[in-house]
Design a protein around this motif. Sequence first.
Motif, mmCIF file in Angstrom:
data_model
loop_
_atom_site.group_PDB
_atom_site.id
_atom_site.type_symbol
_atom_site.label_atom_id
_atom_site.label_comp_id
_atom_site.label_asym_id
_atom_site.label_seq_id
_atom_site.Cartn_x
_atom_site.Cartn_y
_atom_site.Cartn_z
ATOM 1 N N ARG A 87 -2.495 12.930 1.463
ATOM 2 C CA ARG A 87 -3.845 13.021 2.035
ATOM 3 C C ARG A 87 -4.344 11.609 2.282
ATOM 4 N N VAL A 88 -4.817 11.372 3.497
ATOM 5 C CA VAL A 88 -5.384 10.069 3.839
ATOM 6 C C VAL A 88 -6.787 10.306 4.392
ATOM 7 N N ALA A 89 -7.777 9.686 3.766
ATOM 8 C CA ALA A 89 -9.176 9.826 4.181
ATOM 9 C C ALA A 89 -9.660 8.494 4.733
ATOM 10 N N THR B 88 -8.684 5.968 1.724
ATOM 11 C CA THR B 88 -8.143 6.430 0.443
ATOM 12 C C THR B 88 -6.867 7.209 0.709
ATOM 13 N N VAL B 89 -5.792 6.809 0.045
ATOM 14 C CA VAL B 89 -4.488 7.445 0.229
ATOM 15 C C VAL B 89 -4.093 8.131 -1.068
ATOM 16 N N GLU C 144 -6.639 -2.111 -5.113
ATOM 17 C CA GLU C 144 -5.921 -2.172 -6.368
ATOM 18 C C GLU C 144 -4.569 -1.498 -6.190
ATOM 19 N N PRO C 145 -3.645 -1.674 -7.136
ATOM 20 C CA PRO C 145 -2.367 -0.960 -7.055
ATOM 21 C C PRO C 145 -2.587 0.548 -7.151
ATOM 22 N N PRO C 146 -1.615 1.342 -6.735
ATOM 23 C CA PRO C 146 -1.752 2.797 -6.855
ATOM 24 C C PRO C 146 -1.985 3.211 -8.311
ATOM 25 N N SER D 85 0.835 -1.195 0.000
ATOM 26 C CA SER D 85 0.000 0.000 0.000
ATOM 27 C C SER D 85 0.876 1.253 0.000
ATOM 28 N N LEU D 86 0.237 2.403 -0.179
ATOM 29 C CA LEU D 86 0.937 3.689 -0.117
ATOM 30 C C LEU D 86 1.238 4.118 1.311
#
Length: 205
Positions: free
Chosen positions: A150-152, A115-116, A136-138, A95-96
């Motif tokens: 930004r991370v939501a 969501t990143v 899924e991949p970035p 992940s990111l």
Amino acid sequence: MAVSYLRNTPITGKSYTTPVDATMYFGVGREDPRLATRVFCAVVGHVFHPATRVAASHTPDVVAEITADLIFSVTDDQADILTGRGMPNLGYNDSLLTSDRWLSAAAAAVSSQTTVEVWRDGHGFRQSLVGLRPVEPPAEFSAPAGAGTRVAFILDPAYFGSAAITTDIASLDVRCPDCANTTGPGKVVIRDRRERSRPSEYRCA
């Protein structure tokens, strides 16, 4: 009494699937009504006191927005250096969220959706997670100017029960008790948008 975030031990390893111990990472147990607030403070506080290779404490500019009792986002002006191929570095479960943002990863592990977004040098990448597993991949997106992350989060209501992020945002304290740098140029702005007719804003650092 101000509600502060808790600095603890990072999640270790590239692959992380076991449930998060809420007490270990957020200072209160799963049944505690303060848990959602503690998660929020933990994420914001760690972004403001990042890993040393990301930035010095109290230097990031941070904006945190609360849009529902279990929904919030945190945006800052720091981003990991891209690889030589212009791709992002990957962390937990590819992940990111890398170990530099381990408290965001812990919060993602107790979220139903995260969501990143990461952008730097004109390149932007976005990824959705369920728990701490990527959907899924970035994927690339049109990057804003500068650099940032930004991370939501949508915290999992099945995990949090009746807990909710406090509406008393002036009580929140995202400073680290043992931080020696209290004069950095950064700032933390918290915006509570749950009351659309009366959004509130508080600068807490």
